[in-house]
Write an enzyme that holds these catalytic residues in place. Sequence first.
Site, PDB file in Angstrom:
ATOM      1  N   GLY A   1       0.775  -1.119  -0.177  1.00 44.99           N
ATOM      2  CA  GLY A   1       0.070  -0.003  -0.243  1.00 44.99           C
ATOM      3  C   GLY A   1       0.879   1.042  -0.012  1.00 44.99           C
TER       4      GLY A   1
ATOM      5  N   GLY B   1       1.271   4.379   2.041  1.00 42.06           N
ATOM      6  CA  GLY B   1       0.880   5.163   3.308  1.00 42.06           C
ATOM      7  C   GLY B   1       1.163   6.507   3.257  1.00 42.06           C
ATOM      8  N   GLY B   2       1.145   7.269   4.272  1.00 34.67           N
ATOM      9  CA  GLY B   2       1.169   8.550   4.385  1.00 34.67           C
ATOM     10  C   GLY B   2       2.465   8.807   4.221  1.00 34.67           C
ATOM     11  N   PHE B   3       3.433   8.061   4.483  1.00 35.98           N
ATOM     12  CA  PHE B   3       4.819   8.459   4.591  1.00 35.98           C
ATOM     13  C   PHE B   3       5.636   7.614   3.688  1.00 35.98           C
ATOM     14  CE2 PHE B   3       3.098   9.040   8.797  1.00 35.98           C
ATOM     15  CZ  PHE B   3       3.704  10.524   9.143  1.00 35.98           C
ATOM     16  N   GLY B   4       5.088   6.965   2.770  1.00 32.34           N
ATOM     17  CA  GLY B   4       5.667   6.095   1.971  1.00 32.34           C
ATOM     18  C   GLY B   4       5.155   4.768   1.617  1.00 32.34           C
TER      19      GLY B   4
ATOM     20  N   VAL C   1       4.603   0.836   1.141  1.00 36.50           N
ATOM     21  CA  VAL C   1       5.109  -0.220   1.911  1.00 36.50           C
ATOM     22  C   VAL C   1       5.013  -1.789   1.146  1.00 36.50           C
ATOM     23  CG1 VAL C   1       4.061  -1.453   4.066  1.00 36.50           C
ATOM     24  CG2 VAL C   1       3.657   0.777   3.943  1.00 36.50           C
TER      25      VAL C   1
ATOM     26  N   LYS D   1       8.624  -0.381   5.139  1.00 36.18           N
ATOM     27  CA  LYS D   1       8.009   0.881   4.728  1.00 36.18           C
ATOM     28  C   LYS D   1       9.115   1.883   4.178  1.00 36.18           C
ATOM     29  CE  LYS D   1       4.716   2.930   7.317  1.00 36.18           C
ATOM     30  NZ  LYS D   1       3.740   3.731   6.343  1.00 36.18           N
TER      31      LYS D   1
ATOM     32  N   ASP E   1      -2.466  10.382  13.150  1.00 36.25           N
ATOM     33  CA  ASP E   1      -2.761  10.110  11.987  1.00 36.25           C
ATOM     34  C   ASP E   1      -3.755   8.822  12.093  1.00 36.25           C
ATOM     35  OD1 ASP E   1      -3.566  10.518   9.510  1.00 36.25           O
ATOM     36  OD2 ASP E   1      -1.627   9.738   8.475  1.00 36.25           O
TER      37      ASP E   1
END
Length: 540
Positions: free
Chosen positions: A357, A359-362, A364, A379, A476
Amino acid sequence: MVHLSFLLFSLALNLVSSTTVVTGQDQFVFSGFSGSNLNLDGAATITPDGVLELTNRTVTIKGHAFYPTPWRFRRSPGEAVQSFSVAFVFGMVPIYPGICTDGMAFLISPTKDFSGAQTSQYLGLLNKTSDRNSSNHIFAVELDTSQNTEFNDIDDNHIGININSLTSFQSQSAGFYDDNKNGMFSNLSLISSREMQVWVDYNGETTQINVTMAPLKVAKPSRPLLSATYNLSTVLEDPSYIGFSASTGPIDSLYCVLGWSFSLGINSSAPQINIAKLPKLPHVGPKPRSKVLKITLPIATAIFILIVGTTIILFVRRRMKYAEIKEDWEDEFGPHRFSYKDLFHATDGFKNNNLLGLGGFGKVYKGVLPVSKLEIAVKRVSHDSKQGMKEFIAEIVSIGRLRQRNLVQLLGYCRRKGELLLVYDYMSNRSLDKYLHCEEDNPTLDWTQRFQIIKDVASGLFYLHERCEKVVIHRDIKASNVLLDGEMNGRLGDFGLARLYDHGSDPQTTHVVGTMGYLAPELARTGYKETATQMRYTWH
Ligand SMILES: *[C@@H]1O[C@H](CO)[C@@H](O)[C@H](O)[C@H]1NC(C)=O
Ligand SMILES: *[C@@H]1O[C@H](CO)[C@@H](O)[C@H](O)[C@H]1NC(C)=O
Ligand SMILES: *[C@@H]1O[C@H](CO)[C@@H](O)[C@H](O)[C@H]1NC(C)=O
Ligand SMILES: *[C@@H]1O[C@H](CO)[C@@H](O)[C@H](O)[C@H]1NC(C)=O
Ligand SMILES: *[C@@H]1O[C@H](CO)[C@@H](O)[C@H](O)[C@H]1NC(C)=O
Ligand SMILES: *[C@@H]1O[C@H](CO)[C@@H](O)[C@H](O)[C@H]1NC(C)=O
């Protein structure tokens, strides 16, 4: 007047050829063979600098060189053969050090046609059937570099007088009686790549044949090496050609003549060869380097360089591919550090089909650790700043040390230029949003399950806010950050990451990290950092 024109004629001849000096009707001298008109056959050639090469670096080959016009050895038919004298400078150059086959000879023959002659031990002179036949009318002085028992050769370095046969009438090991050492015998090696001189003298009255040899710079020794008596009137025909023959056997060798002089019917030795004018003996390197090697060596060298170069490039690229950033302070987090190479292989090189997926940070990725076969989620967080990295790592590692059943377990991390890789336990049932938004044919959750997941998230948050040594603010909480393990327990993911973007930035001008709609409303409004209390408010 007649004298003057003759003088001019001789002068012109001298000018035409500096190496060939016609000294009279019954004699000649060649100091080098440049511009000479010798009749050559077989492998024989004259090099540009005037060396007569009788063989040409080829095995089992023969070569001949003849003075172009034949000679009358008798003053008139029926008379005895006159005295004659020959001198020549020769050199034998082994292609392979220390060995030459087979040899060369000076010869007098009624014919120049030696097409029927054999190579190797026959020296290009005769063949198996013509050997010993008195109708050959051949006189020869052989310089033999191989020992052939069929011809009773004494050794592989001898000089012999031959009449119609390859079996020498008389022979002797190469050498000379040194006048400077009271006539002591000195050995000579024929195949030493050194120039040597040979004199052949025949006295028509006494029928004595003398053969003498010496190194180039040594004057003709007074005692000949060979001295035989043989009435050549019974051998030689008129007219006859004079020349040289040589042949190679299984090992190619260079047989060369550098100078040659001859006189007939004159009661003196052959004219002096001008040693100073002689060309240099061809040089053959010490290496027995074959043609195959000459071609393959540069290719092999090129391939070698190519391989070495490719190896270096591959090594450097490999080093770059798996390059990590590691600082001294990280030593204490050693057990939590993963090598990029392991993560790379675990995720099949971060292939898209392992993507779990965004994610908000990068991104995965799913992976399986090479040795432990442990399923992991990696991640990749892009992050350029080194600032605050130490505190951040310390924090996530300290969280990682704690185990809480409602948090996704952080296993460790890895740092590379521009990115941070975080390694978590793999959650087999993925994230909650996949169920809530009816993606991927997931079964609808019943109310018991939903309530359980809500309690799990609350428990995880409670742990982060109240039980942790350091308060961790999630910022988050949303369905995609709630992950479900094998037993459908809810677990919080992505906690602590917001801090990564806090560090190093001015606390007064905090930018908003997180997802709008999941943040405390006052944060979105004021831009101020929320507190743990606010965070709790967000969730409730
Ligand atoms: C050597 O001489 C032979 C006979 O003339 C010829 O066929 C051959 O090509 C020559 N070899 C070389 C290397 O010159
Ligand atoms: C010698 O050679 C000649 C000419 O080739 C031939 O006629 C004769 O038969 C030979 N003699 C012997 C003994 O082979
Ligand atoms: C000369 O050669 C002979 C025969 O090959 C050998 O016995 C002798 O020792 C050699 N002498 C010298 C001084 O090399
Ligand atoms: C051969 O050599 C001997 C000894 O030096 C000498 O007396 C004789 O005259 C020579 N014969 C010829 C033909 O040179
Ligand atoms: C050499 O042979 C020829 C011809 O057979 C003869 O005339 C002459 O006398 C011989 N010479 C000697 C020295 O025997
Ligand atoms: C050769 O020289 C010797 C002695 O020097 C002399 O007796 C003889 O007559 C000469 N022969 C000729 C053909 O000149």
